[in-house]
Design a protein around this motif. Structure first.
Motif: not given
Length: 160
Positions: A130-133, A148-155
């Motif tokens: 994902g590179g810097s994203r 994964k993007s740290c801004y994704t909503l996940t358990y």
């Protein structure tokens, strides 16, 4: 959580807390271990002296990290294949944040809680990509890791 501490930890006097008293709720001390037990009531798994809390609340990675810290825990650090296999059996069928990131060192993942290198990994084929994203690690449905993007909503999974 309904019974959030209403006063600062400094207002805790002598308590029966095994760990830190984090405040008072309805005049009674709220202990870190109680917050962990309350949050993990139906999802607490114990093996090898470690306690794992599988929190089924959708949060962004940083909020998940802060939630674990508020319980006196941290986002999961997977250090061995045996631990990976245990987590994989428990977490099957869902996506979960764990404590790995490369947010401060693009391309070099580390465990945020201990600032230590990943000595064990279980990356899905062609990951991380994902590179810097995409700077945070999630465990996927079958146990493989994905950036994964740290801004994704996940358990998320807390460890203590």
């Amino acid at each position: 959580m309904e019974n959030q501490p209403q006063e600062l930890a400094g207002s805790c006097k002598a308590t029966a807390c095994e760990e830190e008293c984090v405040g008072l709720s309805n005049g009674r001390p709220v202990c870190l271990e109680d917050r962990f037990k309350d949050e993990c009531l139906n999802s607490l798994k114990i093996t090898g002296g470690m306690k794992y809390c599988f929190v089924k609340k959708f949060l962004k990675w940083h909020a998940a990290r802060d939630s674990c810290i508020s319980m006196g825990a941290h986002l999961l650090i997977i250090e061995t294949e045996a631990e990976q296999n245990f987590i994989q059996r428990q977490a099957f069928g869902e996506k979960w944040w764990i404590g790995g990131t490369d947010v401060n060192s693009e391309g070099t993942y580390y465990w945020e809680h201990s600032n230590s290198a990943l000595n064990y990994t279980n990356w899905m084929k062609n990951e991380p990509n994902g590179g810097s994203r995409e700077n945070c690690i999630e465990v996927l449905y079958l146990g493989d890791w994905n950036d994964k993007s740290c801004y994704t909503l996940t358990y998320y999974i807390c460890e203590k």
